[in-house]
Motif scaffolding. Structure first.
Motif, PDB file in Angstrom:
ATOM      1  N   VAL A  59     -59.426  32.001  33.666  1.00 14.83           N
ATOM      2  CA  VAL A  59     -59.672  30.650  33.159  1.00 14.83           C
ATOM      3  C   VAL A  59     -58.451  30.216  32.379  1.00 14.83           C
ATOM      4  CG1 VAL A  59     -62.181  30.885  33.071  1.00 14.83           C
ATOM      5  CG2 VAL A  59     -60.802  31.521  31.081  1.00 14.83           C
ATOM      6  N   GLY A  60     -58.190  28.922  32.355  1.00 15.35           N
ATOM      7  CA  GLY A  60     -57.019  28.449  31.650  1.00 15.35           C
ATOM      8  C   GLY A  60     -56.972  26.950  31.520  1.00 15.35           C
ATOM      9  N   VAL A  61     -55.847  26.459  31.023  1.00 12.68           N
ATOM     10  CA  VAL A  61     -55.601  25.039  30.849  1.00 12.68           C
ATOM     11  C   VAL A  61     -54.185  24.751  31.332  1.00 12.68           C
ATOM     12  CG1 VAL A  61     -54.809  25.373  28.462  1.00 12.68           C
ATOM     13  CG2 VAL A  61     -55.620  23.134  29.180  1.00 12.68           C
ATOM     14  N   VAL A  62     -53.986  23.610  31.963  1.00 15.05           N
ATOM     15  CA  VAL A  62     -52.671  23.222  32.462  1.00 15.05           C
ATOM     16  C   VAL A  62     -52.455  21.738  32.197  1.00 15.05           C
ATOM     17  CG1 VAL A  62     -53.566  22.793  34.800  1.00 15.05           C
ATOM     18  CG2 VAL A  62     -51.119  23.187  34.468  1.00 15.05           C
ATOM     19  N   GLY A  63     -51.252  21.396  31.782  1.00 17.22           N
ATOM     20  CA  GLY A  63     -50.865  20.001  31.605  1.00 17.22           C
ATOM     21  C   GLY A  63     -49.610  19.717  32.397  1.00 17.22           C
ATOM     22  N   ASP A  64     -49.497  18.507  32.917  1.00 16.38           N
ATOM     23  CA  ASP A  64     -48.289  18.143  33.655  1.00 16.38           C
ATOM     24  C   ASP A  64     -47.901  16.701  33.372  1.00 16.38           C
ATOM     25  OD1 ASP A  64     -50.137  16.716  35.215  1.00 16.38           O
ATOM     26  OD2 ASP A  64     -50.167  18.228  36.785  1.00 16.38           O
ATOM     27  N   ILE A  65     -46.627  16.420  33.594  1.00 15.87           N
ATOM     28  CA  ILE A  65     -46.107  15.071  33.427  1.00 15.87           C
ATOM     29  C   ILE A  65     -45.029  14.859  34.480  1.00 15.87           C
ATOM     30  CG2 ILE A  65     -44.499  15.897  31.640  1.00 15.87           C
ATOM     31  CD1 ILE A  65     -44.607  13.082  30.427  1.00 15.87           C
ATOM     32  N   GLY A  66     -45.066  13.717  35.151  1.00 12.60           N
ATOM     33  CA  GLY A  66     -44.109  13.493  36.223  1.00 12.60           C
ATOM     34  C   GLY A  66     -44.181  12.079  36.749  1.00 12.60           C
ATOM     35  N   ARG A  67     -43.882  11.953  38.027  1.00 13.82           N
ATOM     36  CA  ARG A  67     -43.824  10.634  38.652  1.00 13.82           C
ATOM     37  C   ARG A  67     -44.407  10.706  40.055  1.00 13.82           C
ATOM     38  NH1 ARG A  67     -39.560   5.975  37.812  1.00 13.82           N
ATOM     39  NH2 ARG A  67     -40.281   4.515  39.390  1.00 13.82           N
ATOM     40  N   THR A  68     -45.142   9.662  40.403  1.00 11.88           N
ATOM     41  CA  THR A  68     -45.690   9.513  41.747  1.00 11.88           C
ATOM     42  C   THR A  68     -45.236   8.165  42.275  1.00 11.88           C
ATOM     43  OG1 THR A  68     -47.630  10.846  41.184  1.00 11.88           O
ATOM     44  CG2 THR A  68     -47.787   9.468  43.139  1.00 11.88           C
ATOM     45  N   GLU A  69     -44.332   8.155  43.222  1.00 10.87           N
ATOM     46  CA  GLU A  69     -43.730   6.904  43.704  1.00 10.87           C
ATOM     47  C   GLU A  69     -44.617   6.285  44.782  1.00 10.87           C
ATOM     48  OE1 GLU A  69     -39.808   8.063  44.849  1.00 10.87           O
ATOM     49  OE2 GLU A  69     -39.115   8.219  42.780  1.00 10.87           O
ATOM     50  N   ARG A 102     -49.962  -2.846  42.530  1.00  8.43           N
ATOM     51  CA  ARG A 102     -49.886  -1.931  41.400  1.00  8.43           C
ATOM     52  C   ARG A 102     -49.136  -0.674  41.835  1.00  8.43           C
ATOM     53  NH1 ARG A 102     -56.415  -1.365  41.141  1.00  8.43           N
ATOM     54  NH2 ARG A 102     -56.766  -0.489  43.216  1.00  8.43           N
ATOM     55  N   SER A 103     -48.301  -0.164  40.966  1.00  9.59           N
ATOM     56  CA  SER A 103     -47.539   1.045  41.251  1.00  9.59           C
ATOM     57  C   SER A 103     -47.484   1.904  39.996  1.00  9.59           C
ATOM     58  CB  SER A 103     -46.130   0.700  41.736  1.00  9.59           C
ATOM     59  OG  SER A 103     -45.449  -0.090  40.776  1.00  9.59           O
ATOM     60  N   ILE A 104     -47.321   3.191  40.190  1.00  9.40           N
ATOM     61  CA  ILE A 104     -47.298   4.128  39.079  1.00  9.40           C
ATOM     62  C   ILE A 104     -45.862   4.320  38.612  1.00  9.40           C
ATOM     63  CG2 ILE A 104     -47.757   6.499  38.362  1.00  9.40           C
ATOM     64  CD1 ILE A 104     -50.120   6.528  40.240  1.00  9.40           C
ATOM     65  N   ASP A 105     -45.620   4.035  37.339  1.00  8.44           N
ATOM     66  CA  ASP A 105     -44.307   4.266  36.752  1.00  8.44           C
ATOM     67  C   ASP A 105     -44.131   5.762  36.483  1.00  8.44           C
ATOM     68  OD1 ASP A 105     -41.875   4.021  35.598  1.00  8.44           O
ATOM     69  OD2 ASP A 105     -42.546   2.971  33.805  1.00  8.44           O
ATOM     70  N   TRP A 106     -45.050   6.340  35.707  1.00 11.38           N
ATOM     71  CA  TRP A 106     -45.092   7.786  35.521  1.00 11.38           C
ATOM     72  C   TRP A 106     -46.520   8.176  35.155  1.00 11.38           C
ATOM     73  CZ3 TRP A 106     -46.228   9.546  30.501  1.00 11.38           C
ATOM     74  CH2 TRP A 106     -46.074   8.612  29.476  1.00 11.38           C
ATOM     75  N   ASN A 107     -46.835   9.439  35.293  1.00 16.11           N
ATOM     76  CA  ASN A 107     -48.212   9.875  35.107  1.00 16.11           C
ATOM     77  C   ASN A 107     -48.274  11.256  34.476  1.00 16.11           C
ATOM     78  OD1 ASN A 107     -47.281  10.277  38.083  1.00 16.11           O
ATOM     79  ND2 ASN A 107     -48.761  11.919  37.739  1.00 16.11           N
ATOM     80  N   ALA A 108     -49.432  11.599  33.926  1.00 17.53           N
ATOM     81  CA  ALA A 108     -49.632  12.881  33.266  1.00 17.53           C
ATOM     82  C   ALA A 108     -51.098  13.296  33.403  1.00 17.53           C
ATOM     83  CB  ALA A 108     -49.233  12.799  31.796  1.00 17.53           C
TER      84      ALA A 108
END
Length: 281
Positions: A117-127, A146-152
């Motif tokens: 079991v665990g936890v994960v976080g991410d941050i990036g971009r989806t074009e 609508r478009s995604i600038d960056w996401n987490a």
């Protein structure tokens, strides 16, 4: 974004505090850092439309008409789930854009026997971008994009370590994105005002994957993630121009001093398949 980071650091700290010393054969215990690269795509949304509020009372679902004396629908040509390439419906609609996604990720796992079991976080971009177009009888086109600038995201994950070094897992949790909004039209008879060009949107994500240890500290894998963002409270107001003046019988002005319109679906849904890599400390 600060909320996601704070929650991630808090979860990692709690798990590190409560977990006892790790045994050498616990391949997936401890913190890790890594990244992902993949492809993000959308479902078909050709059934999406644009909704109108003619009397500016906040209630959408009105029909924009071409005359005060009779009521032909000014948008009888219809709608399409994409961008307009011409003002003519049926022949002038392009597909939404699916594209590459990439992210950095940080996580912490605890393994007990074969269970992880665990936890994960991410941050990036989806074009990626998602559009809907309305066509009027003028003819004219009205495209909301609508478009995604960056996401987490911040997710829990739980899995089973088959054979000791192959982790099969499910994951789910919160999602965030900075969404840009664009509006384009071939109508030159009205003014158009958008409520916001970009905004913070929240939602959730769920999926699963496989992670394979390939050395003492390295692992690679593949992951699928479905993400649903709630992109609401975005609208465009069609009003009157002063020079040259918009005629009083303009369809957008027959109900009130203007007409608001918005997308019929506030769900911004994506599917992502990506390769992952991680270094475990």
């Amino acid at each position: 974004m600060r909320t996601l980071n704070g929650a991630l650091l808090g979860a990692i700290g709690l798990m590190a505090f409560t977990a006892p010393a790790f045994a050498q054969d616990q391949e997936f215990s401890g913190p890790y850092i890594g990244g992902s690269l993949g492809h993000t795509f959308q479902r078909s949304d050709n059934d999406e439309t644009v909704q109108f509020d003619r009397d500016l009372n906040g209630s959408f679902g009105d029909t924009v008409v071409t005359s005060a004396t009779n009521a032909p629908n000014a948008f009888s040509p219809g709608f399409c789930g994409g961008t307009a390439t011409s003002s003519a419906p049926g022949t002038g609609c392009g597909d939404d854009r699916d594209s590459t996604s990439y992210a950095a990720r940080l996580g912490f796992d605890v393994q007990r026997g074969n269970f992880v079991v665990g936890v994960v976080g991410d941050i990036g971009r989806t074009e990626i971008s998602d559009s809907v177009t309305a066509f009027s009888t003028t003819p004219a086109s009205y495209t909301m994009t609508r478009s995604i600038d960056w996401n987490a995201g911040l997710r829990l994950r739980a899995g089973y370590a088959a054979g000791g070094r192959t982790l099969i897992y499910a994951t789910g949790g919160g999602a965030y994105a900075k969404v840009d909004h664009d509006f384009a039209t071939s109508n030159r008879a009205n003014s158009f005002t958008v409520t916001s060009e970009d905004k913070d949107v929240w939602g959730w994500a769920a999926g699963g994957g496989v992670e394979q240890k390939v050395g003492t500290n390295f692992s690679i894998g593949v992951e699928y993630l479905y993400t649903r963002l709630n992109d609401d409270d975005y609208s465009v107001r069609a009003g009157a121009l002063t020079s040259p003046a918009t005629p009083a019988n303009n369809p957008f002005l027959l109900g009130a001093a203007g007409t608001d319109f918005r997308r019929s679906d506030n769900r911004f849904e994506t599917h992502g398949v990506r390769a992952t890599a991680a270094y475990r400390f």
